[in-house]
Every structure is written in structure tokens, then in C-alpha cells.
Motif scaffolding. Structure first.
Motif, mmCIF file in Angstrom:
data_model
loop_
_atom_site.group_PDB
_atom_site.id
_atom_site.type_symbol
_atom_site.label_atom_id
_atom_site.label_comp_id
_atom_site.label_asym_id
_atom_site.label_seq_id
_atom_site.Cartn_x
_atom_site.Cartn_y
_atom_site.Cartn_z
ATOM 1 N N PRO A 162 9.990 2.233 8.447
ATOM 2 C CA PRO A 162 9.095 2.161 7.307
ATOM 3 C C PRO A 162 8.223 0.909 7.362
ATOM 4 C CG PRO A 162 11.310 1.514 6.654
ATOM 5 C CD PRO A 162 11.378 1.968 8.100
ATOM 6 N N ALA A 163 7.378 0.730 6.353
ATOM 7 C CA ALA A 163 6.472 -0.421 6.326
ATOM 8 C C ALA A 163 7.249 -1.724 6.497
ATOM 9 C CB ALA A 163 5.696 -0.439 5.009
ATOM 10 N N PHE A 164 6.602 -2.706 7.132
ATOM 11 C CA PHE A 164 7.215 -3.997 7.442
ATOM 12 C C PHE A 164 7.825 -4.642 6.202
ATOM 13 C CE2 PHE A 164 6.820 -8.647 7.692
ATOM 14 C CZ PHE A 164 7.700 -8.881 8.726
ATOM 15 N N ASP A 165 9.050 -5.118 6.362
ATOM 16 C CA ASP A 165 9.775 -5.861 5.338
ATOM 17 C C ASP A 165 10.215 -7.176 5.973
ATOM 18 O OD1 ASP A 165 11.588 -6.963 3.547
ATOM 19 O OD2 ASP A 165 12.819 -5.159 3.387
ATOM 20 N N PRO A 166 9.731 -8.322 5.492
ATOM 21 C CA PRO A 166 10.099 -9.598 6.111
ATOM 22 C C PRO A 166 11.604 -9.860 6.112
ATOM 23 C CG PRO A 166 8.885 -9.963 4.070
ATOM 24 C CD PRO A 166 8.839 -8.491 4.356
ATOM 25 N N ASP A 167 12.348 -9.232 5.212
ATOM 26 C CA ASP A 167 13.805 -9.407 5.195
ATOM 27 C C ASP A 167 14.497 -8.605 6.297
ATOM 28 O OD1 ASP A 167 13.680 -11.146 3.036
ATOM 29 O OD2 ASP A 167 13.887 -9.521 1.561
ATOM 30 N N ASP A 168 13.733 -7.794 7.038
ATOM 31 C CA ASP A 168 14.285 -6.982 8.125
ATOM 32 C C ASP A 168 13.820 -7.493 9.494
ATOM 33 O OD1 ASP A 168 15.786 -4.813 9.217
ATOM 34 O OD2 ASP A 168 13.913 -3.703 9.492
ATOM 35 N N GLU A 169 13.494 -8.765 9.580
ATOM 36 C CA GLU A 169 13.063 -9.375 10.845
ATOM 37 C C GLU A 169 14.008 -10.537 11.150
ATOM 38 O OE1 GLU A 169 8.867 -9.918 12.724
ATOM 39 O OE2 GLU A 169 9.097 -11.316 11.059
ATOM 40 N N PHE A 170 14.667 -10.457 12.320
ATOM 41 C CA PHE A 170 15.691 -11.439 12.671
ATOM 42 C C PHE A 170 15.408 -11.991 14.062
ATOM 43 C CE2 PHE A 170 17.425 -8.179 9.935
ATOM 44 C CZ PHE A 170 18.007 -8.909 8.920
ATOM 45 N N LEU A 171 15.417 -13.314 14.193
ATOM 46 C CA LEU A 171 15.297 -13.918 15.512
ATOM 47 C C LEU A 171 16.554 -13.602 16.302
ATOM 48 C CD1 LEU A 171 13.618 -17.355 14.765
ATOM 49 C CD2 LEU A 171 12.565 -15.220 15.524
ATOM 50 N N PHE A 172 16.389 -13.289 17.578
ATOM 51 C CA PHE A 172 17.498 -12.882 18.423
ATOM 52 C C PHE A 172 18.176 -14.116 18.991
ATOM 53 C CE2 PHE A 172 19.201 -11.501 22.589
ATOM 54 C CZ PHE A 172 20.114 -10.566 22.127
ATOM 55 N N ASN A 173 19.459 -14.260 18.698
ATOM 56 C CA ASN A 173 20.273 -15.344 19.215
ATOM 57 C C ASN A 173 21.526 -14.735 19.824
ATOM 58 O OD1 ASN A 173 18.636 -17.563 18.319
ATOM 59 N ND2 ASN A 173 19.290 -17.070 16.258
ATOM 60 N N PRO A 174 21.494 -14.410 21.115
ATOM 61 C CA PRO A 174 22.660 -13.760 21.706
ATOM 62 C C PRO A 174 23.876 -14.684 21.680
ATOM 63 C CG PRO A 174 21.122 -14.450 23.414
ATOM 64 C CD PRO A 174 20.461 -14.711 22.081
ATOM 65 N N VAL A 175 25.035 -14.093 21.516
ATOM 66 C CA VAL A 175 26.284 -14.833 21.524
ATOM 67 C C VAL A 175 26.645 -15.145 22.977
ATOM 68 C CG1 VAL A 175 28.725 -14.748 20.940
ATOM 69 C CG2 VAL A 175 27.052 -13.686 19.421
ATOM 70 N N ASP A 209 0.822 -1.205 0.000
ATOM 71 C CA ASP A 209 0.000 0.000 0.000
ATOM 72 C C ASP A 209 0.860 1.262 0.000
ATOM 73 O OD1 ASP A 209 -2.486 -1.471 0.250
ATOM 74 O OD2 ASP A 209 -1.886 -1.838 2.324
ATOM 75 N N THR A 210 1.931 1.262 0.826
ATOM 76 C CA THR A 210 2.856 2.389 0.921
ATOM 77 C C THR A 210 4.144 1.916 1.599
ATOM 78 O OG1 THR A 210 3.256 4.608 1.807
ATOM 79 C CG2 THR A 210 1.807 3.175 3.101
ATOM 80 N N PRO A 211 5.290 2.345 1.117
ATOM 81 C CA PRO A 211 6.536 1.965 1.781
ATOM 82 C C PRO A 211 6.808 2.788 3.048
ATOM 83 C CG PRO A 211 7.012 3.346 -0.120
ATOM 84 C CD PRO A 211 5.529 3.090 -0.125
ATOM 85 N N VAL A 212 6.021 3.816 3.298
ATOM 86 C CA VAL A 212 6.275 4.758 4.391
ATOM 87 C C VAL A 212 6.049 4.140 5.761
ATOM 88 C CG1 VAL A 212 5.561 6.953 5.405
ATOM 89 C CG2 VAL A 212 5.745 6.716 2.922
ATOM 90 N N ALA A 213 4.922 3.445 5.945
ATOM 91 C CA ALA A 213 4.565 2.870 7.251
ATOM 92 C C ALA A 213 3.525 1.788 7.041
ATOM 93 C CB ALA A 213 4.020 3.949 8.189
ATOM 94 N N GLY A 214 3.345 0.963 8.070
ATOM 95 C CA GLY A 214 2.314 -0.061 8.038
ATOM 96 C C GLY A 214 1.413 0.082 9.244
ATOM 97 N N LEU A 215 0.375 -0.746 9.275
ATOM 98 C CA LEU A 215 -0.493 -0.825 10.434
ATOM 99 C C LEU A 215 -0.952 -2.275 10.562
ATOM 100 C CD1 LEU A 215 -2.825 1.573 11.990
ATOM 101 C CD2 LEU A 215 -3.734 -0.700 11.563
ATOM 102 N N HIS A 216 -0.576 -2.876 11.694
ATOM 103 C CA HIS A 216 -0.926 -4.274 11.961
ATOM 104 C C HIS A 216 -1.676 -4.334 13.278
ATOM 105 C CE1 HIS A 216 3.208 -5.312 9.910
ATOM 106 N NE2 HIS A 216 2.392 -4.678 9.097
ATOM 107 N N VAL A 217 -2.593 -5.278 13.391
ATOM 108 C CA VAL A 217 -3.223 -5.604 14.675
ATOM 109 C C VAL A 217 -2.734 -7.007 15.007
ATOM 110 C CG1 VAL A 217 -5.373 -5.943 15.932
ATOM 111 C CG2 VAL A 217 -5.214 -4.132 14.206
#
Length: 112
Positions: free
Chosen positions: A98-111, A26-34
Motif C-alpha cells: 500500500p501507499a508509503f508509511d514512514p513507520d514501515d521503513e526499517f534500516l537493515f542491520n543484520p545480526v 491521497d489514497t492508502p491503496v498505493a503511492g507514486l514516487h520519483v
């Protein structure tokens, strides 16, 4: 762009179940999720700021080393690179900027 939450299918995500109403298409600026969260996986976004607004329920949000109690009306800003996870039973509006990008979501695995 006009959409109704009831006409958008929820999708699984590290947080639980997310109804992504306004998306990058819809727009690269922002998203809205529930998003309904019970016990999410700790994760982070390198480029995305997220704003959570708690609609209903109660729970906790771990943000980096902090833990915040969540009740309806609580608003939290999560900066890029900050590991976070929610648990309890609550529903939140999530505004990714900006709007959600699935390539910018990373599971946290602390060293260790």
C-alpha cells in the motif's frame, strides 16, 4: 487527484531524494514516487511491496542476496521484508503498495 512533479518538493530518504507525488494522504491503496538514487542505505519494509521502474541512468540494486543491474526500462518487484539498496546514479519511479508509511521503513542491520 492531479499533481505535477515540478510542484512537489523532494524529501530525503534512505534511498536518496524522493519526490512523493501520490501519497497516503491521497489514497492508502498505493503511492507514486520519483526517486534519485546514488548510494542508498540498505532497508526493508514489513508490509509494503515496492515496484521500481528505472527512468534514466544506470546502477545496481541489491535485493536480499541478489544483485541486479539497472538500466532504463528495467522493472523490479520487491516483496515485503526483503532488504534492498540501490547504488550508481539513476532515477526510478517507485510504486509502494500500500501507499508509503514512514513507520514501515526499517534500516537493515543484520545480526552478526
Amino acid at each position: 487527484v492531479v499533481k505535477h512533479r515540478d510542484h512537489v518538493e523532494p524529501v530525503p530518504c534512505p534511498c536518496g531524494s524522493s519526490t512523493r507525488i501520490i501519497t497516503r494522504q491521497d489514497t492508502p491503496v498505493a503511492g507514486l514516487h520519483v526517486t534519485h538514487i546514488r548510494d542508498s542505505q540498505k532497508h526493508f519494509h514489513q508490509k509494503t511491496t515496492e515496484i521500481y521502474y528505472i527512468l534514466e541512468g544506470k546502477g545496481w540494486l541489491e535485493i536480499g542476496e541478489d544483485k541486479v543491474e539497472l538500466t532504463p526500462g528495467t522493472t523490479v518487484l520487491i516483496r515485503p521484508g526483503t532488504p534492498h539498496r540501490g547504488y550508481g546514479d539513476f532515477t526510478t519511479i517507485v510504486v509502494p503498495v500500500p501507499a508509503f508509511d514512514p513507520d514501515d521503513e526499517f534500516l537493515f542491520n543484520p545480526v552478526a
